[in-house]
Design an enzyme around this catalytic site. Structure first.
Site, PDB file in Angstrom:
ATOM      1  N   LYS A 105      82.889   8.062  10.462  1.00 32.68           N
ATOM      2  CA  LYS A 105      82.725   6.966   9.499  1.00 32.68           C
ATOM      3  C   LYS A 105      81.996   7.512   8.292  1.00 32.68           C
ATOM      4  O   LYS A 105      81.283   8.509   8.389  1.00 32.68           O
ATOM      5  CB  LYS A 105      81.878   5.839  10.117  1.00 32.68           C
ATOM      6  N   GLY A 217      83.184 -14.859   7.787  1.00 31.53           N
ATOM      7  CA  GLY A 217      83.496 -13.659   7.015  1.00 31.53           C
ATOM      8  C   GLY A 217      84.928 -13.756   6.527  1.00 31.53           C
ATOM      9  O   GLY A 217      85.845 -13.958   7.332  1.00 31.53           O
ATOM     10  N   GLY A 219      86.735 -11.493   4.328  1.00 30.12           N
ATOM     11  CA  GLY A 219      87.254 -10.289   3.672  1.00 30.12           C
ATOM     12  C   GLY A 219      88.663 -10.031   4.177  1.00 30.12           C
ATOM     13  O   GLY A 219      89.377 -10.959   4.561  1.00 30.12           O
ATOM     14  N   ASN A 220      89.046  -8.763   4.228  1.00 29.67           N
ATOM     15  CA  ASN A 220      90.415  -8.424   4.635  1.00 29.67           C
ATOM     16  C   ASN A 220      90.753  -9.000   6.013  1.00 29.67           C
ATOM     17  O   ASN A 220      91.736  -9.720   6.189  1.00 29.67           O
ATOM     18  CB  ASN A 220      90.582  -6.891   4.613  1.00 29.67           C
TER      19      ASN A 220
HETATM   20  N1  GLU Z   1      87.462   0.797   9.024  1.00 30.11           N
HETATM   21  C1  GLU Z   1      88.381   0.392  10.033  1.00 30.11           C
HETATM   22  C2  GLU Z   1      87.680   0.252  11.375  1.00 30.11           C
HETATM   23  O1  GLU Z   1      86.494   0.001  11.441  1.00 30.11           O
HETATM   24  C3  GLU Z   1      89.650   1.247  10.073  1.00 30.11           C
HETATM   25  C4  GLU Z   1      89.455   2.696  10.345  1.00 30.11           C
HETATM   26  C5  GLU Z   1      90.717   3.531  10.139  1.00 30.11           C
HETATM   27  O2  GLU Z   1      91.755   2.970   9.850  1.00 30.11           O
HETATM   28  O3  GLU Z   1      90.602   4.742  10.272  1.00 30.11           O
HETATM   29  O4  GLU Z   1      88.280   0.322  12.406  1.00 30.11           O
END
Ligand code: GLU
Length: 416
Positions: A105, A217, A219-220
């Site tokens: 991350k 929430g 958002g997306n």
């Molecule tokens: N940020 C998203 C998650 O928390 C997607 C991560 C990704 O697609 O690599 O799962």
């Protein structure tokens, strides 16, 4: 007051799983910490001409099962510990859906709401200039997370390719479709969540038509959950939604398309015609069939868990429930679909995107949906079977499934 540092929470959750699994000490210690982490200082020219310095991170938690994978969050509260926690959860997430990737991350401490598009572009490119030596389709692959978008992924891919001097679409996912993005990536997180909600309803003998739901929430993930809940389950009544600016409620139902449109037009859910205001706290405690926490960490804690009345909680956010709250929800008989299972649809379609980039051949939307449904349903069944076998709650069961898969990969590599 319970611990609210997300990384400490992630470690506590792992410790519980390690104990239940009887994990040896070496493997347990290896899985408690990120294997690599980077901090970058990014000087960026603002539109005013002044230089602003941003703190940025990338954590590569564990790569035993494959290259690390996970999003980039741009948020004012981003810290190394939130990134570590999110990277740990990515490790369990890719394992639970059984895709050949590790967990990582990244993030930048910033307030995207105060940045212009040109400033965002310079920040995105600065991040890639700093992180590029540590990223690649075989090493670590970023994606969108809170407040990052397909456009930001496009700038990042472009900067990476400028450095490399050749095409590398698979170095990042969540790209716009004309640049190698996958069909179905946009709504994948919410879609995967609704698929596992459908499976949970079967286990609980609930009739999927006529279910009421609320979304914390917007958002997306939250916005797509609003429309997909009724689309996939056939019907349903959305009674409340909230975002960082407050919430709205209507016991007779809120039209999902209209509230998404209102949010796009005004930037908030508040003020939606025909609704009454409701606080984020009140929304979480509504008597609904399904609650979708879709914002940030620590929404459900020991303070409010006893008041939660939902039958199913589908955690589209990462880390919305603390370990103390988990116990309370379990005792109350609430069916929790834990974050790294419930929101794994995003990374699953990211994985499909990488696969398509690698063989440079693209799938139809129908193919993406069918493959996503299969992966999510299989993951749900593996976790639910574990929960029934070990008589533990779904988060513990998900940890048992994922940690044993990652531990096995570490062992096969000869690390432990
Ligand atoms: N940020 C998203 C998650 O928390 C997607 C991560 C990704 O697609 O690599 O799962």
């Amino acid at each position: 007051m319970s611990e609210l540092n997300p990384f400490k929470i992630a470690q506590t959750q792992l410790d519980e799983a390690a104990e239940l699994l009887g994990l040896d000490k070496g493997t347990h210690e290896l899985l408690r910490w990120p294997m690599r982490e980077y901090r970058f200082l990014l000087p960026v020219k603002m539109d005013s001409g002044e230089t602003k310095v941003f703190h940025a991170y990338r954590v590569q938690y564990n790569a035993a099962r494959g290259p690390t994978k996970g999003g980039l969050r741009w948020h004012p509260d981003e810290t190394i510990d939130t990134v570590r926690a999110l990277a740990a959860w990515m490790t369990w997430k890719t394992a639970v859906v059984d895709i050949p990737l590790g967990g990582g991350k990244g993030g930048v401490t910033c307030n995207p709401k105060e940045l212009s598009d040109t400033e965002k572009e310079r920040l995105a490119r600065a991040y890639i200039r700093a992180a590029a030596p540590h990223l690649s389709v075989h090493r670590d692959v970023p994606a969108p997370d809170v407040y990052t978008t397909p456009q930001i992924m496009a700038w990042m891919m472009d900067e990476y390719e400028a450095i490399a001097g050749e095409s590398h679409p698979g170095m990042i996912t969540g790209k716009p479709i004309p640049l190698g993005g996958s069909q179905g990536r946009g709504d994948a997180t919410a879609r995967g969540g609704v698929y596992v909600t459908r499976e949970a309803m079967k286990v609980r003998n609930m009739d999927p038509s006529n279910t009421s739901y609320a979304i914390q929430g917007f958002g997306n993930a939250g916005q797509f959950a609003a429309t997909l809940h009724t689309e996939i389950l056939g019907s349903g009544k959305l009674v409340a939604v909230s975002d960082s600016g407050g919430g709205i409620y209507n016991k007779d139902g809120i039209d999902p398309d209209k509230i998404v449109h209102h949010k796009k037009e005004t930037g908030r859910v508040a003020g939606f015609p025909g609704s009454e205001p409701i606080s984020n706290e009140e929304l979480l405690e509504l008597n609904v069939d399904v609650l979708y926490p879709s914002a940030l960490e620590n929404a459900i804690t020991e303070t409010n868990a006893a008041n939660i009345k939902a039958k199913i909680i589908c955690e589209l956010a990462n880390g919305p429930t603390t370990p103390e709250a988990d116990k309370i929800l379990f005792e109350k008989g609430i069916f929790v679909l834990p974050d790294f299972l419930a929101n794994a649809g995003g990374v699953t379609v990211s994985y499909f995107e990488q696969v398509q980039n690698t063989y440079n051949y693209y799938w139809t939307i129908e193919d993406v949906h069918a493959q996503l449904d299969l992966r999510m349903t299989n993951a749900f069944q593996a976790v639910n079977a574990m929960a029934e076998k070990k008589k533990v709650h779904m988060r513990s069961a998900a940890y048992l499934v994922s940690v044993s898969r990652v531990a096995e990969a570490c062992k096969l590599r000869g690390w432990v």
